[in-house]
Design an enzyme around this catalytic site. Structure first.
Site, short mmCIF file in Angstrom:
data_model
loop_
_atom_site.label_atom_id
_atom_site.label_comp_id
_atom_site.label_asym_id
_atom_site.label_seq_id
_atom_site.Cartn_x
_atom_site.Cartn_y
_atom_site.Cartn_z
N CYS A 149 13.86 3.18 6.92
CA CYS A 149 12.99 3.98 6.06
C CYS A 149 13.20 5.48 6.30
CB CYS A 149 11.53 3.57 6.22
SG CYS A 149 10.49 4.12 4.85
N HIS A 174 11.71 -2.15 4.39
CA HIS A 174 11.07 -2.65 5.60
C HIS A 174 11.18 -4.17 5.67
CE1 HIS A 174 9.15 1.06 7.03
NE2 HIS A 174 8.95 1.35 5.76
N GLU A 181 11.34 -5.73 8.25
CA GLU A 181 10.59 -6.14 9.44
C GLU A 181 9.10 -6.35 9.17
OE1 GLU A 181 9.75 -1.76 9.33
OE2 GLU A 181 11.42 -3.08 8.77
#
Length: 305
Positions: A142, A235, A237
């Site tokens: 990011c 993202h 994750e």
């Protein structure tokens, strides 16, 4: 194989509840294995949440990993207990003489600032320079992806009129790369950002390879130096409820908050999120660890250069 984590790290108990095998340092020292050393520079406000998200993905590998958390000397987190930072994190100054097989640098809530106006920018550039000679492969996520592309390659970022917020389809442009081994022709990735990098700027730099993009949210993955650097604008994750927490938090304090797209079932925030990215997230992190860290790093870690 398990991950080696600092004793008493909160993520250990949280992930054990998910039947993820983790090992604290005390037990790990009993095994005669050279683990892969992974440094995580965690710039996200909710440190414990981000730690748990990343460790969950890194656990999905047969290799033993030793995780070390890095912090900035020039930045004091406001949303994480100081006791947690003192127990589990080390300043870059303490770690810079060491070498690591892999590194992850997270996003940060500073998108509205020019890079040079971020008060810890000087320390970030020192870490960027250090990573090139002390780490085999680095993931930039990011804001860190935008910052790395800007610092290394002069790629600018552009503010968005509306926040890029939701889960969007991504298309691998180099499907034969090991990072995409086992991937489908399309995969989903959460995004939560107020700025972007643009395709034409990436393609103008021969050192960069655009490896995944989306018709909805643009550039999503860029590779450099044969996989020693990956820049991911979204993202993968994120936990299932992360976008929901962001939405409800901001909705109560601002009047410009859009519903995250393609996220809640039937686009109704009263419903649960529809998780569509977890399998590819696990696969991407496993491929990174296997093909770009384990297969490339020297057994003698001091030979990294």
């Amino acid at each position: 194989m398990p991950l080696r984590l600092p004793d008493k790290l909160p993520a250990i108990e949280l992930l054990k509840q998910e039947n993820i095998f983790v090992m604290d340092d005390s037990r790990a020292h009993m095994q005669d294995i050279r683990p892969l050393r992974i440094a995580i520079l965690n710039l996200m406000p909710l440190k414990i949440t981000t730690e748990t998200d990343l460790i969950r993905l890194l656990s999905n590998t047969p290799l033993q990993l030793e995780i070390s958390f890095m912090k900035l000397k020039s930045h004091t987190p406001k949303n994480t207990p100081i006791e947690h930072m003192m127990m589990f994190y080390r300043d870059f100054e303490e770690m810079k003489r060491e070498k690591y097989d892999g590194m992850i640098i997270t996003g940060a809530p500073v998108e509205s600032f020019a890079f040079e106006d971020v008060y810890y920018w000087q320390e970030m550039t020192e870490i960027f320079d250090w990573a090139r000679t002390h780490v085999t492969s680095t993931l930039y996520i990011c804001w860190a992806a935008q910052a790395g592309l800007y610092y290394y390659y002069g790629v600018p970022k552009y503010p968005l009129q509306r926040k890029m917020f939701g889960v969007f389809p991504q298309y691998p442009l180099e499907p034969l790369l090991p990072i995409f081994r086992g991937f489908d022709d399309i995969f989903q990735m959460p995004h939560s950002r107020h700025s972007e990098v643009r395709r034409e700027d990436i393609l103008a730099r021969p050192e960069l390879t655009l490896i995944a993009e989306s018709p909805d949210c643009g550039v999503s993955m860029v590779m450099a130096r044969n996989g020693r650097e990956f820049f991911i604008t979204g993202h993968l994750e994120y936990a299932p409820d992360t976008l929901a927490k962001e939405y409800f938090r901001d909705k109560d304090t601002r009047d410009d908050v859009d519903l995250p797209l393609h996220y809640f079932r039937d686009d109704n925030p009263a419903n649960e999120p529809l998780v569509s990215w977890r399998a590819h997230a696990n696969l991407l992190y496993s491929n990174w660890i296997n093909y770009y860290v384990y297969q490339e790093t020297p057994y003698d870690i001091n030979q990294i250069q």
